[in-house]
Write a protein that holds these residues in place. Structure first.
Motif, short mmCIF file in Angstrom:
data_model
loop_
_atom_site.label_atom_id
_atom_site.label_comp_id
_atom_site.label_asym_id
_atom_site.label_seq_id
_atom_site.Cartn_x
_atom_site.Cartn_y
_atom_site.Cartn_z
N LEU A 51 -1.96 29.37 4.69
CA LEU A 51 -0.93 28.35 4.44
C LEU A 51 -0.50 27.69 5.74
O LEU A 51 -0.44 28.32 6.79
CB LEU A 51 0.31 28.99 3.79
CG LEU A 51 0.12 29.65 2.42
CD1 LEU A 51 1.45 30.21 1.92
CD2 LEU A 51 -0.48 28.69 1.41
N THR A 52 -0.21 26.42 5.64
CA THR A 52 0.35 25.68 6.77
C THR A 52 1.80 26.11 6.95
O THR A 52 2.40 26.70 6.03
CB THR A 52 0.29 24.16 6.51
OG1 THR A 52 1.16 23.86 5.42
CG2 THR A 52 -1.13 23.70 6.22
N GLU A 54 4.46 24.34 6.76
CA GLU A 54 5.25 23.73 5.68
C GLU A 54 5.04 24.47 4.36
O GLU A 54 5.99 24.75 3.63
CB GLU A 54 4.87 22.25 5.51
CG GLU A 54 5.64 21.56 4.40
CD GLU A 54 5.13 20.15 4.14
OE1 GLU A 54 4.85 19.85 2.96
OE2 GLU A 54 5.01 19.38 5.11
N GLN A 55 3.78 24.81 4.06
CA GLN A 55 3.49 25.55 2.83
C GLN A 55 4.15 26.92 2.86
O GLN A 55 4.67 27.38 1.85
CB GLN A 55 1.97 25.71 2.64
CG GLN A 55 1.25 24.46 2.22
CD GLN A 55 -0.25 24.69 2.16
OE1 GLN A 55 -0.84 25.27 3.09
NE2 GLN A 55 -0.88 24.23 1.08
N ARG A 56 4.13 27.57 4.03
CA ARG A 56 4.76 28.90 4.15
C ARG A 56 6.25 28.84 3.84
O ARG A 56 6.79 29.72 3.17
CB ARG A 56 4.57 29.46 5.56
CG ARG A 56 3.44 30.38 5.68
CD ARG A 56 3.36 30.93 7.12
NE ARG A 56 2.01 31.30 7.39
CZ ARG A 56 1.54 32.53 7.23
NH1 ARG A 56 2.31 33.49 6.82
NH2 ARG A 56 0.28 32.80 7.49
N ARG A 58 7.83 26.68 1.98
CA ARG A 58 8.00 26.48 0.54
C ARG A 58 7.63 27.75 -0.23
O ARG A 58 8.29 28.12 -1.20
CB ARG A 58 7.15 25.30 0.07
CG ARG A 58 7.70 23.95 0.58
CD ARG A 58 6.83 22.77 0.23
NE ARG A 58 6.55 22.67 -1.20
CZ ARG A 58 5.49 22.05 -1.71
NH1 ARG A 58 4.62 21.46 -0.90
NH2 ARG A 58 5.28 22.00 -3.01
N TRP A 59 6.57 28.43 0.20
CA TRP A 59 6.12 29.68 -0.44
C TRP A 59 7.22 30.72 -0.37
O TRP A 59 7.54 31.38 -1.36
CB TRP A 59 4.86 30.17 0.27
CG TRP A 59 4.24 31.39 -0.34
CD1 TRP A 59 4.59 32.69 -0.12
CD2 TRP A 59 3.15 31.42 -1.26
NE1 TRP A 59 3.80 33.52 -0.84
CE2 TRP A 59 2.89 32.77 -1.55
CE3 TRP A 59 2.36 30.44 -1.84
CZ2 TRP A 59 1.87 33.17 -2.41
CZ3 TRP A 59 1.34 30.84 -2.70
CH2 TRP A 59 1.11 32.19 -2.97
N GLU A 123 3.22 27.88 -7.37
CA GLU A 123 2.33 28.14 -6.24
C GLU A 123 1.14 27.18 -6.26
O GLU A 123 0.74 26.65 -5.23
CB GLU A 123 1.85 29.60 -6.26
CG GLU A 123 2.95 30.59 -5.96
CD GLU A 123 2.53 32.03 -6.20
OE1 GLU A 123 1.38 32.29 -6.63
OE2 GLU A 123 3.38 32.92 -5.96
N LEU A 126 1.80 23.80 -4.72
CA LEU A 126 1.90 23.64 -3.26
C LEU A 126 0.60 23.91 -2.52
O LEU A 126 0.50 23.67 -1.33
CB LEU A 126 3.06 24.47 -2.70
CG LEU A 126 2.95 25.98 -2.58
CD1 LEU A 126 2.31 26.37 -1.26
CD2 LEU A 126 4.34 26.56 -2.64
N LEU A 127 -0.43 24.37 -3.23
CA LEU A 127 -1.71 24.67 -2.60
C LEU A 127 -2.68 23.50 -2.72
O LEU A 127 -2.64 22.76 -3.70
CB LEU A 127 -2.34 25.90 -3.25
CG LEU A 127 -1.54 27.20 -3.17
CD1 LEU A 127 -2.24 28.30 -3.99
CD2 LEU A 127 -1.33 27.64 -1.74
N HIS A 128 -3.58 23.37 -1.74
CA HIS A 128 -4.66 22.39 -1.89
C HIS A 128 -5.83 23.06 -2.62
O HIS A 128 -5.80 24.27 -2.88
CB HIS A 128 -5.07 21.77 -0.56
CG HIS A 128 -5.57 22.72 0.47
ND1 HIS A 128 -6.76 23.40 0.35
CD2 HIS A 128 -5.04 23.11 1.67
CE1 HIS A 128 -6.96 24.16 1.41
NE2 HIS A 128 -5.92 24.02 2.21
N GLN A 131 -7.42 26.40 -1.40
CA GLN A 131 -6.48 27.51 -1.50
C GLN A 131 -6.32 27.94 -2.96
O GLN A 131 -6.23 29.14 -3.24
CB GLN A 131 -5.12 27.10 -0.92
CG GLN A 131 -5.14 26.88 0.58
CD GLN A 131 -3.89 26.20 1.07
OE1 GLN A 131 -3.33 25.32 0.41
NE2 GLN A 131 -3.44 26.59 2.26
#
Length: 156
Positions: A51-52, A54-56, A58-59, A123, A126-128, A131
């Motif tokens: 995760l980036t 930013e993703q972290r 939000r995660w 989840e 928010l993932l590409h 991922q």
């Protein structure tokens, strides 16, 4: 020098036995299955999914309330399962009480499944793509090997 037939036969049996033991020792790791019920190794999903930052963030915002709700729900299910088993093994089982506990467990499990679905959808959002595929494969692999405690208890 000639050896009697029984000596040659004994040598052949000994050689076969030794080869069998060696083959068993060499092949054993490949043939031994992991014990039933062994947990899969823990995976730290944010790292596993790469995760980036930013993703972290939000995660983490999604994960804390989910894990809290999940833990509370499992506690409720555990209490109802214990009550169910006590009712089943009572001196005089009460079928109405057994049915009530079973219904309560089913309701809690359905609510828990809805929480899990909502969490996975959040989840997923928010993932590409790569991922999402990694998470999908991880989940499918875990679900394929799952067994309930009751199944493990009754396997032999």
């Amino acid at each position: 020098m000639k050896y009697p037939a029984w000596t040659r036969a004994l040598l052949a049996v000994s050689l076969a036995l030794n080869l069998g033991v060696i083959a068993a020792l060499v092949l054993r790791p490949a043939l031994v299955a992991p014990p039933q019920g062994t947990a899969a190794p823990a995976v730290h999903l944010p790292d596993y999914l790469a995760l980036t930052p930013e993703q972290r963030a939000r995660w983490d915002g999604l994960e804390a309330p989910f894990l809290h709700d999940l833990s509370a729900n499992w506690g409720d299910i555990r209490r109802h399962r214990e009550a169910l088993v006590r009712h089943i093994f009572a001196a005089t089982p009460d079928r109405a009480a057994i049915d009530a506990e079973q219904a309560a467990i089913a309701h809690l499990q359905a609510a828990q499944q809805q929480r899990v679905i909502a969490q996975l959808l959040a989840e997923r959002a928010l993932l590409h793509e790569e991922q999402r595929e990694r998470l999908l494969q991880l989940l499918l692999g875990r679900y394929a090997g799952e067994a309930t405690e009751e199944e493990l208890l009754h396997r032999k």
